[in-house]
Each structure stands twice: as C-alpha cells, then as structure tokens.
Design an enzyme around this catalytic site. Sequence first.
Site, PDB file in Angstrom:
ATOM      1  N   ASP A 121       1.028  -7.679   2.101  1.00  0.00           N
ATOM      2  CA  ASP A 121       1.236  -6.236   1.939  1.00  0.00           C
ATOM      3  C   ASP A 121       2.728  -5.905   1.831  1.00  0.00           C
ATOM      4  OD1 ASP A 121       0.817  -3.565   1.713  1.00  0.00           O
ATOM      5  OD2 ASP A 121      -0.419  -3.354   3.511  1.00  0.00           O
TER       6      ASP A 121
ATOM      7  N   GLY B 193       2.438   5.750   9.191  1.00  0.00           N
ATOM      8  CA  GLY B 193       3.814   6.180   8.909  1.00  0.00           C
ATOM      9  C   GLY B 193       4.756   5.014   9.150  1.00  0.00           C
ATOM     10  N   ASN B 194       4.349   4.162  10.114  1.00  0.00           N
ATOM     11  CA  ASN B 194       5.099   2.931  10.370  1.00  0.00           C
ATOM     12  C   ASN B 194       4.906   1.907   9.248  1.00  0.00           C
ATOM     13  OD1 ASN B 194       5.074   2.973  13.893  1.00  0.00           O
ATOM     14  ND2 ASN B 194       6.833   2.350  12.659  1.00  0.00           N
ATOM     15  N   SER B 195       3.910   2.131   8.414  1.00  0.00           N
ATOM     16  CA  SER B 195       3.623   1.166   7.350  1.00  0.00           C
ATOM     17  C   SER B 195       4.878   0.864   6.555  1.00  0.00           C
ATOM     18  CB  SER B 195       2.558   1.721   6.405  1.00  0.00           C
ATOM     19  OG  SER B 195       1.292   1.576   6.961  1.00  0.00           O
TER      20      SER B 195
ATOM     21  N   HIS C 130       0.815  -1.221   0.000  1.00  0.00           N
ATOM     22  CA  HIS C 130       0.000   0.000   0.000  1.00  0.00           C
ATOM     23  C   HIS C 130       0.846   1.267   0.000  1.00  0.00           C
ATOM     24  CE1 HIS C 130       0.083  -0.125   4.564  1.00  0.00           C
ATOM     25  NE2 HIS C 130       0.023   1.174   4.405  1.00  0.00           N
TER      26      HIS C 130
ATOM     27  N   PHE D 287       2.276  -3.639   8.816  1.00  0.00           N
ATOM     28  CA  PHE D 287       1.417  -2.939   7.847  1.00  0.00           C
ATOM     29  C   PHE D 287       0.092  -2.447   8.385  1.00  0.00           C
ATOM     30  CE2 PHE D 287      -1.879  -6.024   6.610  1.00  0.00           C
ATOM     31  CZ  PHE D 287      -1.350  -7.228   7.035  1.00  0.00           C
ATOM     32  N   ASP D 288      -0.264  -2.810   9.605  1.00  0.00           N
ATOM     33  CA  ASP D 288      -1.560  -2.356  10.091  1.00  0.00           C
ATOM     34  C   ASP D 288      -1.642  -2.609  11.585  1.00  0.00           C
ATOM     35  OD1 ASP D 288      -4.064  -1.239   9.898  1.00  0.00           O
ATOM     36  OD2 ASP D 288      -4.957  -2.821   8.697  1.00  0.00           O
TER      37      ASP D 288
ATOM     38  N   ASN E 253      -9.535  -4.355   6.177  1.00  0.00           N
ATOM     39  CA  ASN E 253      -8.718  -3.271   6.711  1.00  0.00           C
ATOM     40  C   ASN E 253      -8.960  -3.122   8.222  1.00  0.00           C
ATOM     41  OD1 ASN E 253      -6.986  -1.102   6.740  1.00  0.00           O
ATOM     42  ND2 ASN E 253      -8.391   0.328   5.765  1.00  0.00           N
ATOM     43  N   TRP E 254      -7.898  -3.076   9.010  1.00  0.00           N
ATOM     44  CA  TRP E 254      -7.942  -2.971  10.475  1.00  0.00           C
ATOM     45  C   TRP E 254      -8.493  -4.230  11.134  1.00  0.00           C
ATOM     46  CZ3 TRP E 254      -5.326   0.998  12.330  1.00  0.00           C
ATOM     47  CH2 TRP E 254      -5.227   2.160  11.545  1.00  0.00           C
TER      48      TRP E 254
END
Lengths: 730, 730
Positions: free
Chosen positions: A222, A663-665, A85, A681-682, A213-214
């Site tokens: 990802d 931002g950590n993604s 992503h 990723f999440d 998502n989440w």
Amino acid sequence: MRPSRLLNVLTFALAAMSSPLAADEGMWMPQQVPALAERLAAAGFQGDPRTFADLTGFPMGAIVSLGGCSASFVSPDGLIVTNHHCVQGALQFNSRPDRNLMVDGFLARTRTEELPSGPGSRVFVTLAVEDVTAAVTGDIPAAVTGRAYHDLIERRQKELTAAREKQEGYRCTVASFFQGLKYFAITQLEIRDVRLVYAPAAGIGNFGGETDNWQWPRHTGDFSFLRAYVSPQGRPAAYSPDNVPFQPKHWLKVSARGASPGEVVFVAGYPGRTARFVTYDGVRETVDYQLPRTIRRNTEMIALLEKVGVGHPETALRVSTRIRSLNNGLTKTRGVHEAMVRGGVLRQKERQEAELVAWIAADPARQSKYGTVIPAISALNAERTRTRERNQLLADFAGATGSALGAAETLYRLAAERAKPDAERDPVFQERNWPRTRENLDRLQRNLDRRADHAVMTYNLAAIARLPADQRIEVIDRLVGLKPGQPDAEAAAAIDRWVGAQLEKSRLYDRDFRLGCFDRSRAELDAMEDPLLRVAAALYPVQEGIRNQAKETGGKLERLTPLYAEAVLARAGGLVAPDANGTLRVTFGTVKGVENRDGLFYLPQTTLKGVEQKATGKGEFNAPAAQLAAITALRTGRTSPYVDSRLKDVPVNFLSTVDTTGGNSGSATLNARNELVGLLFDGTYDTVASDYFYDTERTRSIHCDTRYLLWVMTEVDRADHLLREMTIVP
Amino acid sequence: MRPSRLLNVLTFALAAMSSPLAADEGMWMPQQVPALAERLAAAGFQGDPRTFADLTGFPMGAIVSLGGCSASFVSPDGLIVTNHHCVQGALQFNSRPDRNLMVDGFLARTRTEELPSGPGSRVFVTLAVEDVTAAVTGDIPAAVTGRAYHDLIERRQKELTAAREKQEGYRCTVASFFQGLKYFAITQLEIRDVRLVYAPAAGIGNFGGETDNWQWPRHTGDFSFLRAYVSPQGRPAAYSPDNVPFQPKHWLKVSARGASPGEVVFVAGYPGRTARFVTYDGVRETVDYQLPRTIRRNTEMIALLEKVGVGHPETALRVSTRIRSLNNGLTKTRGVHEAMVRGGVLRQKERQEAELVAWIAADPARQSKYGTVIPAISALNAERTRTRERNQLLADFAGATGSALGAAETLYRLAAERAKPDAERDPVFQERNWPRTRENLDRLQRNLDRRADHAVMTYNLAAIARLPADQRIEVIDRLVGLKPGQPDAEAAAAIDRWVGAQLEKSRLYDRDFRLGCFDRSRAELDAMEDPLLRVAAALYPVQEGIRNQAKETGGKLERLTPLYAEAVLARAGGLVAPDANGTLRVTFGTVKGVENRDGLFYLPQTTLKGVEQKATGKGEFNAPAAQLAAITALRTGRTSPYVDSRLKDVPVNFLSTVDTTGGNSGSATLNARNELVGLLFDGTYDTVASDYFYDTERTRSIHCDTRYLLWVMTEVDRADHLLREMTIVP
C-alpha cells in the site's frame, strides 16, 4: 512556532504521571513529546524527544498532510510517499476506459510524464502551532451560551484564521483540543500542484482488496508516490507546466532494513478523528443508533451502486471509489459495533465513566465544579435524539456524496452565504475556501453519474416517504407528491417519476455549466431554472432551521464539554494525548504480534511467501505476473538486499502497537534513528473500536515494510530513477 | 503373540536408517516401535519402546477399537473414553423428539441407567497379531494372476480367519500391509454389549460444529464415555440386563496435568486408511476424478437432505447423522483437493515418484525387478477408467447409505451368497458376519425415511438417465422407462413416478419385515413381491458382472502393488510405517503450534477464554448455561486443579505433530509416563492431504486436553461417580 512557548502552554501535560497508560497509547501533539522522555526511554526509544517539538525541524518538517491522508517528503525535490489507497482519486482522475490506472498502476519515467493528481489535490506542510485558547474562549461572561456562545467563538476563530492567512499560500485552522478545553491555531503551507509519480498495480497496491481489509495476515504493497510542485518563485500555485518541484527543508531517509520485531517505531501523521473524550452517553448513542444505521445504509448503498454499474462500464468506473470507500467504512463500522457490544468496549467505557463520576463525587470541590456536567451533556444529547433520523435523512438526501443534487445544495448555499460579509459566513463557505469548493465541484465530474444519482435519490426519498406523520419534511412531500401513510408502491411511483424528471433536465452534470454557477447569486441561480437548483432552493430554509438549532445546542455543549475533558485530564494526572482532530501527531510503539483470539497468534511480520500463498491470478488476489516472476527468480537464486536474514524472505507488512486512526493512512513509520522503515496503512479488525476506547493489549496497526516497497520498485516495476532520487540507508 | 517372533518378522524394519523421516511421521505397528528406540530417544521420548510390542500388556492392552473409532479403557470396570462424535449413533438411537440426547447430552447416574448403544455397537480388544504372509501369498506360480490369483489369496485368508475364530467371541481379520507385501492376522475380542455412560451436551461435545470442523483455534469437548459389558461368565454376549461390566487387564490412568507445549506425546489407536503407498497415477486419479466427484455429490446430497427435513422434524432427526457425516467428508475432501492442487501435494508426490523411478533405473538389478511395475499399474488403472462413472453411479444408486433399497440389495445378495458353501462366499457375506449384517439392518431403522429415500433415489436416477448411449444401465432403463437422449423433464417425470410407486409399496421400512427377510432364499424373497427387493433382484446380475471384473483387475493389481511397495521400502532403507488399514497403531509427536499461513501462528493450546469468546448462546456455539456459569465462577475466585499455571486458565484443546487419520478419532493421547493426557479428535485443515503425502512441517493433529474433560465433569456435569471410578494422576 517556538518550542519553549508550547512547552509553557502544555504545563498540564507535565503533571506527575501515575496513570497506567502504556507508551503505546496516545496520538501525541509533537509538543507533548518532550514531556514523554522518561516513558519513551523506558520503552526503549533511543531518539531525542525534544526534536519533535520543532515542527519545522527534522523529522517533523518532512511530515505532510494530503487532507484526509498523511504522507512525507522523501527527496529534496518534493517527492512524497504515501499509501496506494491515498492516491485512488488521482488514479481514477487519470483513468480512461482503455487505460485503467486503478488496475494497472502508473510509473512516470521522467518528470514530464508526472500526471496532475486532479482538482482539489493538496499537500499541507505544517509550519506552526500556537495556543489560542485565551483568544477563543477567554473573557466570555458565564451567561453567554447557546447560539450566542457558538457564534462568538466561531467569530473569534475566523479572526484568528484570517490574520494568519494574510500571506498567499498559507492555510490556517483553529482547532479544538480536549473538547474545547484548548484551541490551537495551526498554520500550514498549502501546495496546490500535486502530481502522480508512481503507483504499483492494484495487484500489489490493493492486494487482498476488501477480503483482507482490516485483516491479518496482510500482504498489501500500500504505497505510492506523488510530487509537490510550486511556482518558479517557490510559492504554492495552481497547476502550471512552468511549475517546478517543491524543495522541502527536510525529507526522510529510507531504511533498507525496514523494521523488525521488538523494535521501537513511531508514526508521524495527521490522524482524523477519535472520540475517547466523548461521554458514555455519547458513545452509547453511537452504538445504539449511528453504527447500526451506517451498517444498514452502507450495505444497501453498496448493493445499489454495484447494481447500477452492471452492464454500464462508465457508470461502474464512476462509482468505483465510492463503493470502495463505503466498503471500507462498512467493514470498520461493523468491527466497531462488534467490539463495542460483543467485545465489551461499551461496558469498559461505562465502567470508566462510573469511576470518573465516583472520583468527582469523592471530593466536594470537584463535585461542585464537575458534578453536573455529565447529566447536562446527556440532557442535550437526549434533546437531539427526537429529530435525529429526520434531520439525518434530509442531509443524506440533499448532500448525497458525489451527486448532482449535492452540487446544487453546495452552489445554492454558497450563493446565500456569499451575500453576507465574509466574517459572518459559515466557515465552510468563507472566501478562503472558495477555490477548494470550486475544485470539489470540478473533481466531482469523475464520480458524477445520472444513473447512480437516480438510484441514490430514489433510495433516500423512499426512506423519507416512510417518516411518521409528525416528522414529515413538508417541502419534500409537496415537491415529490408524497403523503404520510401512502402505500409504498404509490410513493415509489411518485418518487421515480419525480426523480427522473429532475435529473433528465438538470444541466449540473455538465462540468462547464456547474462551474459556471459558481459565482452566481441566489437570484441568478433561480433564473437558471435548473430543476436540481430549484430543489436546493426549496430545501434551503428547512436546512437553515436545522443548522440554527444545531448551533444553539452546539453552543450549550461547547460550554460543557471542556469541563468534562478537564475532569478526565485531572483524574489521569494530566499527561494524556488529546483526541485526534486532523492535526499533526506522533505515536510511539513496538513492532509486535498479538494473540488475536484464544489460540491464534498474529505474527509480527509477513513475507513474499504469503503473496505466493494468496495469489490466485484474479480478483483481489491478482498479483502481477512480473511480481510472481520476480518471486520465482528470488526463490531460484537471485539475491536481494531486502531479504530479511531471520525470515529468509522479503518482509511485506508488519504489525506494531502504535495508536492510529483514519487520516493516519500513508503516515511515515520511523525507527529510533528517524529513518523511514514503513508506511502505516491500516489497523487490525480488533483495533477499530480504539477510536472510542484504547485497548493496550489488542490494538495493532498495520504497516508496509520499506523493504517490500524497495523490492517492488527494484524487481517488479524497475523504478530505478526514483530509487536513485531517494536517500536509501543500507 | 510373542514379541520376539514379531521382531523377527519385521527384520526389514531394522535396516540402516538414512531416510529423512521425522519422528512425527508414521502410524507405526506396535511391533515396529522397539526398532524406533533411537529415533524416539532423540525426539525426547522417555518411555520404554519395547513395551509397545506386547499388545496384551500395558499400555497397548487398554487401547480398543469401536469399529471406525478408537477408544481406551479407563477403569477396571470396563469404562471406555472416546470422542463425543464417536457416540453420535448411540445418542441418536436413544433420542426421541422430546428427548434429544444429541443436543442435551446424557449422564447415567448409576450403572442401571446406562443405555444400550444400539445394535451394531462393538468394542474390539486386540489380542494378537501374526505374520501370515507366507500362508497367504506363498507358493503360487507366477502364471496365476487375475481373478484366479484374487480368489486364491482370498480363500487362504478365509481359512486363516476361520481357524482363529473357532473360539466364541473372537474376531479375526487378515489384513494387507504395504500393498499386499505383508499380511497379518489380527485376532480381537469382540464385545457386543456396549452402553452409553456419559456424553456432554452438544454445546460442549460438538462446540463449534461444522464451522470449526478441521479448524484451529478449536474449543471442542469432544469426549464421551461408554462401558463394555460381558456375560456373567466374562464372555462377549449380546445385550442382556444380566450382563456385567467387562474387566480389562489394563486401563489407562488419567493425567490431571494434561499436555504442555514441547512435551512428547503418543497416540495409540486404529487409524482407518491412508494411501501413501499408492502410485502417483493412483493419486492423480483421486485428484482428477474421485475428489471433485465427492465434492459435487456431497454438496448436492447435503442440500437435498436438508431440504427434505424442512417442516418434517422426524425426517430431519433421521437424516441428521448422515448430513453431519457428509459435511465432515465434504470439508475434508475440499481440503484434500485444495492441498493437492493449490498446496502442491500432487507435485510433491509426482517428484517423489520420479525420484523412485530414477532410483530404480540407476541399478540394473532393481530395473529388472521393479522397472515395469509402475507402468503396469498405470495400465490397469486406465482400464478401469472407462466405465468407472457408470459403475459408480450404479453402486451409489443400489447401495445408497441409509436407504431401503440399500437394505434390499444387502438382503438379496446375502440370499445369493448363502446358497454357496461358506468358504466360497464373498467375505462380507460369510456366516461370521451375519450377526453384524443383521444388526446393521436393524440399526438402519433410526436413519430410514421414505421422504429421504425418494429424494436420494430420484437424484441418483437423474444422473443415470444422463449416461451416454454406450454406457447405459439397460436394466434400469427398462425398469424406470428411461431412454438415452430423452429430455430431462421427461426422464424426471418417469423417475418420480417410478420411485414413488416402489417406495409406497415397499415394506422394508418396517423393522420386523426387514429383519424377517434376513434368513430367506432368493426364491423366498422373490415370492414376497416387495418392489425394492424386485429392483435388487433385477440389478443383481449387472452388479455381479462388475464385481467379477473388479476381481480380475484386482488380482492383477495384487500381483503388482507389493513390488511397488517393496521398491519404496528398499529405497527408504526399510523402517517405514505401513499405510493405515484399521489396525492398531502408535504414532509419536510433540505438542507444538504451527505457522499455518505466512504471518499467522496457531498457538499449541486453547483455553476456556476461547469458549467465552465464541459462545453466542445459539447454534453451533451454544455453550451450556451451566458451563458459562462455571467459567464465571472460575473468573471470580473459584479454584480448580485443572487451571494451567502458565496459561492461567483451563486448557481446552491442543495441537501436536502426531500422524493420524480418520478412525483415530477417540484415540488415547499419552505422555511419556503412559498417562492419558488427551483424546485425539481431529486434524487441522492443512493436515487433510496427509493421507496421501505427509508434510512434516504443517501437519497437526488436534486433541482435547484431559484437564478440560476433568473440568467439565467436575464443574459442569458433576459426574463425580465417574471421576471416582477412574484413576486420576495429579
């Protein structure tokens, strides 16, 4: 930077540890990590905490920022791994209606096939972090406050930045830590030629889509790969076919054993923003005003953008990343709001602050130092409340994401700022940022769409038209022909007519015209007689007024919030991680499931079995045929080194207790031997409110196991050359 | 009955055990249980399996049927515990617009306050089970088949039944086991005065409603209490204020320790129907035709009934139980279809049958005995396929649940059957069933509604109007004025007009008129000139034709299916539980969670914490204020003996591996010491297809822990007198 100096700087971090903070909480500055030694050892971490403080050593030297996402080097030839992503923009940039990389993925079979990621793509390699607190906030008389204070510390930051950016290709940011209690200058190498190497199909990289998502259980591959390129001399440079792969000093080895339950892992990356040092009053405004507003607007905006795409595939393509981003934000915002209100996070925050107030009041010295801080901050917040909706509506309208009017606003403001000496310019518009601004205006092309702009502008103006009489934005009333109390239908007709006229004639949709405006003065822009540039010019004075007011309030706040943070730190005994601010951080945790709700347990790992269970062959669960065939092969006898012996299957995603945020993604997840075991990723839905208040029990981050990455590369996409390029540790 | 005889009867059950069946599978006849001794001991069951075979001993003597639900005696004064959803009819019967017991619940503070459960309420106490196979199917020449065979074995069953019902208050059923391979005569005491004692509020008893139905985690207090009353002489009797509480020989002790993970539990009750002995072909028809049809019709019917209730609270009340039942069926049917198709159950069944066919073919003797059975069954099934939709539509229309036309059909058919000698009547319309039929016609009053009837009849006729030309139901075409190929709008207008005219004039909505029709002949009914009775008369010959055809096919099938079952049993080595058929069964299992989906684990227990998490104060999650207050009290220091020491909370529901189906609702869940530890009330969504094929890994039943029941009675509803009446084992 020199670790010894940093350690010196962070003496407050070494105070006695009586706080109940778990090893899992905290996005630590790498320099704080040595002080965590005891705690980490107790949690089972076997590495040497001292190595973290050396940002140019191993492993921190391999951890990079993409500006908004995190990533890491995984080969001596500048190969970078990050989230799928995080390369959406690059996939979109290289997509055409007949070649949709966002759906089909991409694999460069050779280096020459690697595709430019598009304007604005960056790789930032952190080189040094220096404490500049004294240089920013030292020696200022107590009487200096408000705008004077704001301007003074802003000028000092600019000077510090300029001094560190003398060398070509270096980028410096002076960032505030602990609400302005500390300032650090962060110097980074800014690599500008970034290329797309490999992204799996959306059916792997975005498997589960918005539905998952989440959520957990999760089965998303990802991950994607980029490569950093530099000039033949090894310096950052704009894209050129002559450029060569960047050769980092350090790169991560990739573990073929992934991560297992109970294992200690750490995540190194660039978390964006958290607000744990915000007062209860501030959090409350977020809950009462900002979050509901975002939920409402995102919902409406998604519907709007989906509608404009119907029957217009090019428009649909242009608004697709915006919709994805809005959806992601919406899910998160809803989760935060739910956790805050129903989940009781707001109450916990209230209790936390009540305890702080009591702690302050319990000691006369503390009361005298901190006693008035919280009420004073609240008073300033209250002041801003009065006009917040009006100001927000104006900003939404004038600076709408991905719009031509937003480009006009940027161009006009840039022209205005350019007339000043560089040191007096708004930091965003200083010369050092011009290339990036220009690239943004270039990159905008992939999102720019008259049809979408018309819908969004109309939507924003309809809200402005409904503002009460004492809050009107007169210049818009005049331009559009709006009046307070006007019937909605009448206002709508006027808006539609006006918007149509502006958009029809504006040439800002033309890339060359838009970029041609870049170096122009205000007079030159006026002379172009572009309707949207005229709107930007007309709005400029109002917005300047709002900005100046914000600087006045901001300066007052900047005088108060460091004291608040100091009180929080003092009470906690010192060793607390600062709020995330986009700078390099490390967070430690354990691979671990969680009882998500009473009676329901999130197991710590998922496997290919779940991909099979979820695969529907369409939409968000469209696992590629090649992947399903590979799973069938695995089920019918084919062996793989990536099968987990306990799970008897290839692990896909895992949960851990590490403390992360947006931002950590793309951040590297490493094991105690500093091997890459996954990509963050999440977070789970329960985690979203952790930006405001960290819940040790429930917070879980979601990672993609490197075994899934390696299995997909081996069995599905046959990316053998990349596998050979990386060091894979068996 | 004498256990020794039964054991003798079930010699086939004692064959060597090489089958892979787990202890968890099987709704065993109590008489089979002693043969399971070894298997149960291996699974950790500590009780004496021999006690089960004595149906009038302890504990089986305490297990009763409510006709559709299961229940058990829990006091020497005939106090019965069952599910909350099993007393819906009683709650509805006693509700008024200003006193909605379905929402508010009910607690009789004294015996005199106990409310009649309404007409048709029954408690059946099983007294004896005898093998009557020889008497039913013995000595019939092979040439006798089709309708002749059907009528013959039906007559023999009637004779066996009549002989056993000579004593007043006894009810006998001759039931088919193993697809007609075995017949057993079951004699029960039929108690007719049943009273409502206690039901918690819907916010406890139906907490979670449709949202949580078939789901986990679950937090439903699905329990309620009834009491059986008999004449002062101790015989079953109609309701009378002079009646006295029935005194059962055995009643269950209630455990204050509930059930814990890993514990062996068993469920004793009256499971309704399973179809594990149905051929693949039969299951396939269910998947391809029956299930999709039910899904479509239930969905449409729910929408229809919800619509007719809008703005008409009395109609809404009358259709509420029908909607609840349709919703429950819809969720289950959807789950079955999904499990069959996506979950692969159909493929497993196909494989299972292919293995059976191969096993038969592997031995000439077997091939000669069973080789043609499966194709012959398939051929009969195929024959029925041609007219199934037409016949089904006619049945749906004429016999619509809860409708006045359904009542007319019953009355007319009863009149027709009454003209025959009792032994020749259709079993449903034999004299022994008249009281029940009459009560059903009485009880219908609570559901009967002209507005609902109009909607449902119109809906059914619209489908009939669309039948192709070669499938027309001519009598309906003639009555309503329908023609094949007619435009929909024209048909709709004709239908609406006709339905309106019939309903307007029909007096069947009047209870006294309806019950007054009960003893009438066909001629007398014709003379009443009631429009709906006339419709029933007109449809009668068509329906008789269909019924006669069904008897012809049925008789042929009854010749074949026992052979199929015999082959399955022989292959499995003999010890297999028969399909559920509404008779008393016992199933053994363990309290155990399950990995429901990859990465997601259903913990075996839920607690009050989940009630707090789910409680929204409205709709399906409207936990009563008194309950929330009791939870708060518990959280702030109040103690309770029902707090689980490991969970540190009061357990609410638990999962187990026992094998159950509809009809089991309300069944006692007992521990190895024969103490009541819970009430079975549901299965997880993954379990719904277990009626066709049992999946040992995934199937889980859902129980309400007795600790929740006791806690609610103590802390929320203060039912102290009932607590005193029961024997609670600490």
